[in-house]
Design an enzyme around this catalytic site. Structure first.
Site, mmCIF file in Angstrom:
data_model
loop_
_atom_site.group_PDB
_atom_site.id
_atom_site.type_symbol
_atom_site.label_atom_id
_atom_site.label_comp_id
_atom_site.label_asym_id
_atom_site.label_seq_id
_atom_site.Cartn_x
_atom_site.Cartn_y
_atom_site.Cartn_z
ATOM 1 N N ARG A 248 0.769 -1.235 0.045
ATOM 2 C CA ARG A 248 0.108 -0.045 -0.008
ATOM 3 C C ARG A 248 0.897 1.407 -0.042
ATOM 4 O O ARG A 248 0.378 2.299 -0.818
ATOM 5 C CB ARG A 248 -0.855 -0.089 1.268
ATOM 6 N N LEU B 186 -20.124 8.619 -2.858
ATOM 7 C CA LEU B 186 -20.815 7.876 -4.080
ATOM 8 C C LEU B 186 -22.182 7.280 -3.715
ATOM 9 O O LEU B 186 -23.016 7.474 -4.423
ATOM 10 C CB LEU B 186 -19.664 6.847 -4.536
ATOM 11 N N HIS C 34 -5.999 7.994 11.523
ATOM 12 C CA HIS C 34 -5.611 6.514 11.189
ATOM 13 C C HIS C 34 -4.406 6.377 11.073
ATOM 14 O O HIS C 34 -3.821 5.277 10.567
ATOM 15 C CB HIS C 34 -6.436 5.942 10.526
ATOM 16 N N ALA D 212 -16.294 11.940 -5.942
ATOM 17 C CA ALA D 212 -15.627 13.164 -5.296
ATOM 18 C C ALA D 212 -15.033 14.070 -6.232
ATOM 19 O O ALA D 212 -14.859 15.140 -5.970
ATOM 20 C CB ALA D 212 -14.662 12.617 -4.338
HETATM 21 P P1 OAD Z 1 -14.956 2.661 2.748
HETATM 22 O O1 OAD Z 1 -14.211 1.507 2.003
HETATM 23 O O2 OAD Z 1 -15.404 1.880 4.257
HETATM 24 O O3 OAD Z 1 -15.971 3.347 2.317
HETATM 25 C C1 OAD Z 1 -15.424 3.931 1.050
HETATM 26 C C2 OAD Z 1 -16.663 5.222 0.825
HETATM 27 O O4 OAD Z 1 -16.220 5.855 -0.221
HETATM 28 C C3 OAD Z 1 -18.229 4.774 0.322
HETATM 29 O O5 OAD Z 1 -18.872 5.304 1.033
HETATM 30 C C4 OAD Z 1 -18.288 4.795 -1.036
HETATM 31 O O6 OAD Z 1 -19.610 4.862 -1.571
HETATM 32 C C5 OAD Z 1 -17.295 5.851 -1.237
HETATM 33 N N1 OAD Z 1 -16.784 6.013 -2.675
HETATM 34 C C6 OAD Z 1 -16.189 5.312 -3.251
HETATM 35 N N2 OAD Z 1 -15.656 5.858 -4.597
HETATM 36 C C7 OAD Z 1 -16.029 7.209 -4.566
HETATM 37 C C8 OAD Z 1 -15.872 8.227 -5.168
HETATM 38 N N3 OAD Z 1 -15.053 8.193 -6.140
HETATM 39 N N4 OAD Z 1 -16.105 9.727 -4.837
HETATM 40 C C9 OAD Z 1 -16.819 9.510 -3.534
HETATM 41 N N5 OAD Z 1 -16.956 8.695 -2.512
HETATM 42 C C10 OAD Z 1 -16.587 7.440 -3.117
HETATM 43 O O7 OAD Z 1 -13.709 3.470 3.454
HETATM 44 P P2 OAD Z 1 -13.512 4.420 4.924
HETATM 45 O O8 OAD Z 1 -15.057 4.880 5.001
HETATM 46 O O9 OAD Z 1 -12.550 5.192 4.635
HETATM 47 O O10 OAD Z 1 -9.642 2.089 8.901
HETATM 48 O O11 OAD Z 1 -13.184 3.417 5.914
HETATM 49 C C11 OAD Z 1 -12.924 3.666 7.191
HETATM 50 C C12 OAD Z 1 -11.943 3.021 7.823
HETATM 51 O O12 OAD Z 1 -12.195 1.569 7.772
HETATM 52 C C13 OAD Z 1 -10.598 3.150 7.203
HETATM 53 O O13 OAD Z 1 -9.851 4.184 7.700
HETATM 54 C C14 OAD Z 1 -9.838 1.939 7.407
HETATM 55 C C15 OAD Z 1 -11.178 0.873 7.187
HETATM 56 O O14 OAD Z 1 -10.755 -0.351 7.905
HETATM 57 C C16 OAD Z 1 -8.524 1.166 9.453
HETATM 58 O O15 OAD Z 1 -8.154 0.334 8.790
HETATM 59 C C17 OAD Z 1 -8.400 1.268 10.976
#
Ligand code: OAD
Length: 237
Positions: free
Chosen positions: A56, A199, A106, A216
């Site tokens: 990553r 999204l 994080h 986004a």
């Molecule tokens: P997620 O993978 O849970 O969610 C991603 C979000 O981004 C979803 O709501 C999608 O709809 C949205 N999305 C995808 N593509 C997009 C785009 N082009 N434009 C706008 N939105 C888009 O990711 P996070 O919410 O960041 O933590 O996850 C939170 C935490 O869970 C992370 O920081 C990580 C993970 O486990 C740790 O590892 C501690």
């Protein structure tokens, strides 16, 4: 002056080519959280965990900021009040896009952390099993990222900012991981206007005053333009 607090998640970096966690084909469909994102997983198989974050780190180093990162930096530079970006992302794309005040709750792939003495240093491109701490010499180097079961960083600062926020935005985050998912409730308690840009609707979407759905790279620049008054302002007669 109105303070804006912005929470970002993996969706803001998706169009830079970095995979999200929970979308179809996302990282958590390829790897088990317990194996690669917990202290117990690291104790069991440090090679697997270092390999996961090494891959990553390489990807993140090659990625470029997109229009959403750049628009948020523009907002920071031009908004008359303070704009605080709190990110759950461990990439450095907000900073690469020009942002300055970014709280990495994080952690960050760019950092290494000693599990023995808490010393922090710049991570090498490839961290090895038993990476030596430059301060105490213990073979305890790990990525400076927050794993499940650990306390996210900067929480006191973040809650202080949320208590003063006039506007709170959550961008590209699924609202499934706490405490970040509950920031909207802190913001509401502080009297903020709240907006979700995503999204797909998040798990906490019903808490927001306003929602804007789309990629986004499109929704964020449009929202920033509106805030900065570059759109929707009638032309002088
Ligand atoms: P997620 O993978 O849970 O969610 C991603 C979000 O981004 C979803 O709501 C999608 O709809 C949205 N999305 C995808 N593509 C997009 C785009 N082009 N434009 C706008 N939105 C888009 O990711 P996070 O919410 O960041 O933590 O996850 C939170 C935490 O869970 C992370 O920081 C990580 C993970 O486990 C740790 O590892 C501690």
């Amino acid at each position: 002056m109105e303070k804006i607090v912005i929470l970002t998640g993996a969706g803001v970096s998706a169009e830079s080519g970095l995979g999200t966690f929970r979308d179809e084909g996302g990282l958590w469909s390829q790897h088990r959280i317990e194996d690669v994102a917990t202290p117990e997983g690291f104790a069991r198989d440090p090679g697997l965990v270092q390999g996961f974050y090494n891959a990553r780190r390489v990807q993140a180093a090659q990625a470029l900021p997109n229009d959403a990162h750049r628009a948020l930096a523009r907002l920071q530079q031009n908004w008359p009040g303070e704009v605080v970006i709190v990110t759950q992302n461990v990439d450095g794309l907000h900073e690469a896009g020009g942002a300055s005040q970014v709280l990495h709750m994080h952690g960050t792939l760019a950092g290494a952390l000693c599990a023995s003495c808490d010393h922090r240093w710049k991570a090498p491109d490839e961290m090895k099993v038993g990476e030596l701490c430059p301060s105490c010499g213990a073979p305890s180097g790990r990525p400076d990222v927050v794993w499940f079961g650990e306390m996210p960083y900067f929480m006191d600062q973040i809650y202080d900012h949320l208590a003063e926020a006039s506007i709170f935005a959550a961008i590209g985050t699924s609202g499934q991981v706490y405490p970040a998912a509950a920031f909207v409730h802190e913001a509401i308690a502080a009297g903020s206007r709240t907006v979700e840009l995503n999204l797909d609707p998040s798990a906490v979407v019903s808490s927001f005053d306003e929602t804007r759905f789309g990629p986004a790279s499109e929704t964020v620049p449009a929202w920033v333009d509106e805030l900065l008054g570059q759109r929707g302002t009638p032309a002088p007669a």
